[in-house]
Write an enzyme that holds these catalytic residues in place. Structure first.
Site, short mmCIF file in Angstrom:
data_model
loop_
_atom_site.label_atom_id
_atom_site.label_comp_id
_atom_site.label_asym_id
_atom_site.label_seq_id
_atom_site.Cartn_x
_atom_site.Cartn_y
_atom_site.Cartn_z
CG HIS A 185 4.07 -3.16 3.82
ND1 HIS A 185 3.16 -3.27 4.34
CD2 HIS A 185 4.51 -1.96 3.45
CE1 HIS A 185 2.38 -2.13 4.11
NE2 HIS A 185 3.28 -1.32 3.82
NE ARG A 229 -2.04 -5.85 4.90
CZ ARG A 229 -1.47 -4.98 4.50
NH1 ARG A 229 -1.56 -3.88 4.84
NH2 ARG A 229 -0.69 -5.05 3.17
CG ASN A 269 -3.56 -2.12 0.51
OD1 ASN A 269 -4.28 -2.92 1.36
ND2 ASN A 269 -2.01 -1.90 0.71
CD GLU A 274 -0.28 0.10 -1.34
OE1 GLU A 274 0.64 0.81 -1.56
OE2 GLU A 274 -1.27 0.20 -0.36
CE1 TYR A 306 -4.54 4.83 3.08
CE2 TYR A 306 -3.72 3.31 1.63
CZ TYR A 306 -3.73 3.70 2.69
OH TYR A 306 -3.12 2.69 3.76
CD GLU A 343 -1.69 -0.37 3.66
OE1 GLU A 343 -1.77 0.87 2.93
OE2 GLU A 343 -0.88 -1.06 3.58
C1 FCB Z 1 0.32 2.56 1.35
C2 FCB Z 1 1.18 1.69 2.00
C3 FCB Z 1 1.12 1.95 3.46
C4 FCB Z 1 0.98 3.35 4.01
C5 FCB Z 1 -0.23 3.67 3.09
C6 FCB Z 1 -0.45 5.37 3.53
O1 FCB Z 1 0.59 2.76 -0.15
O2 FCB Z 1 1.26 0.41 1.76
O3 FCB Z 1 2.59 1.45 4.12
O4 FCB Z 1 2.08 4.15 3.89
O5 FCB Z 1 -0.02 3.87 1.88
#
Ligand code: FCB
Length: 439
Positions: free
Chosen positions: A110, A66, A282, A155, A284, A347
């Site tokens: 992006h 990607r 995405n 995002e 985290y 992500e």
């Molecule tokens: C996301 C972004 C990516 C990267 C990660 C850690 O928000 O899409 O580009 O920076 O965080």
């Protein structure tokens, strides 16, 4: 249903060659120079090392890669015809990937908006959505014979709120009304493109960073606060995409604050006309929310209900982000049940302080554990019925981490920025083995 394993990057974070072959500055060139103090001028020098990087990706054993298109490389200044050299770079990248047996997953936006378009008003300005549609069609026409997976916007929450409300990302504005207008125009941009590139052979997606909005307790005040938070980060994007309307409670909350979304007749039809084939998730970390401030008040000084974010009580990565794989499973199930979109994790990854040995090898056991636990969380969601079709690790290699510059490393592959040497870390070797073992 096959499951796609991949790694992800974005153009500004890795390409470098910022002023080469006709590329003009984006808002991130400006912001990184003026605010961050480190820039993507060179980054991982991927623009010049692309064929080797494709071999590196191949060595990880992934099915897909990607990556994103640099708007000012393909269409300098954000208007007019394509820059042949810019398009040629992505043409070669796609060919190299296909020759290596790797499926290209293109993200059209992006974050690197041409500076000229920001000067003309940026995402709060409606015309930007139409400019994006033009750019997208230039790319699409060139690559459509070889690319099946098309992501529109990465995002939009970060673009709108980090960029236009909080001012911590480019272009660094602090204006809630502008962020709200950006929200709508990013969705409109998605819709304008989705309806043009949709075919039965293509998979059209958008990638959202949704996090989780978990109530801090069962108290109805906390439950209501978490729902409000969810409205502002998740439902404000998901409901227009799925149902062609903004959530009523969000619209009411905004009205109470004196704001409206700049919706024109027909916009919501454009946004929802072609339901996405895949929702990119995405993820985290998860977040908790309380409806009281530290003194126990439920209404803030401006007369608004309190929505207070609380970090879940969990270990953190070296970026201070809580590690919450259990929330990840719940999020995937929730998206499956509430919206029914097929999902792919576009992500997921972690920052840890890396300590390379003399040969450049990084024994990143903490990152490896993070990835393992989150991959397990994906398969737990699948086992309970969520239609999750892929997992992309963020990121292929260490790169320019936006406002954090180069200090924070997310890569599965270590990059020595002095020599540009790439060395797969332990996490990359683990990932390769995990893919080989297949679900
Ligand atoms: C996301 C972004 C990516 C990267 C990660 C850690 O928000 O899409 O580009 O920076 O965080």
């Amino acid at each position: 249903m096959t499951f796609t394993w991949g790694v992800a990057t974005s153009a500004y974070q890795i390409e470098g060659a910022a002023a080469e072959d006709g590329r003009t500055p984006s808002i991130w060139d400006t912001f990184s120079r003026e605010v961050v103090g480190e820039t993507g001028d060179v980054a991982c020098d991927h623009y010049h090392r692309m064929p080797d990087d494709v071999q590196l990706i191949k060595s990880l054993g992934v099915d897909a890669y990607r990556f994103s298109i640099s708007w000012p490389r393909v269409q300098p200044g954000g208007r007019g015809p394509a820059n042949p050299a810019g398009l040629a770079f992505y043409d070669r990248l796609v060919d190299e990937l296909l020759a290596a047996g790797i499926d290209p997953w293109v993200t059209l936006y992006h974050w690197d908006l041409p500076q000229e378009l920001e000067d003309a008003g940026g995402w709060p300005h409606r015309d930007t959505a139409y400019r994006f549609a033009d750019l997208s069609m230039l790319v699409y026409e060139r690559l459509k014979d070889r690319v099946r997976n098309w992501g529109t916007v990465n995002e939009p929450w970060c673009v709108a709120y980090l960029g236009y409300e909080h001012g911590v990302h480019a272009p660094g504005r602090r204006d809630f009304g502008a962020a709200l207008a950006a929200t709508h125009h990013l969705l409109l941009a998605h819709g304008l493109v989705a309806r043009q590139i949709w075919t039965p052979e293509n998979t059209v997606s958008i990638a959202l960073n949704i996090g989780t909005s978990t109530p801090a307790s069962d108290d109805p005040v906390d439950v209501a606060a978490a729902w409000r938070a969810d409205g502002n980060v998740a439902r404000i994007f998901l409901d227009p995409l799925r149902h062609g309307r903004y959530p009523a409670d969000v619209v009411e909350d905004l009205a109470a604050r004196g704001y409206t979304l700049p919706v024109h007749d027909g916009d919501l039809e454009i946004i929802s006309e072609r339901p996405i084939d895949l929702l990119g998730v995405n993820f985290y970390f998860g977040q908790d929310f309380a409806g009281t401030d530290l003194e126990g008040n439920t209404i803030d000084a401006l007369g608004r209900p309190v929505v207070r974010e609380i970090k879940p009580d969990a270990p953190v990565t070296d970026l201070g982000w809580p590690i919450t794989p259990d929330r990840f499973t719940k999020l995937l199930l929730r998206l499956h049940h509430d919206y029914g979109f097929p999902l792919a994790v576009t992500e997921n990854g972690a920052v840890y302080e890396d300590h390379p040995d003399a040969s450049g090898f990084v024994a990143d056991s903490a990152r490896t554990a993070y990835l393992r636990d989150h991959v397990d969380a994906v398969f737990a969601a699948r086992a309970e019925g969520a239609d999750v079709r892929g997992y992309f690790a963020w990121s292929l290699m260490d790169n320019f981490e936006w406002a954090e510059g180069y200090a924070k490393r997310f890569g599965l592959v270590h990059v020595d920025y002095e020599t540009q040497a790439r060395t797969p870390k332990q996490s990359a070797l683990w990932f390769r083995d995990r893919i080989l073992s297949r679900p």
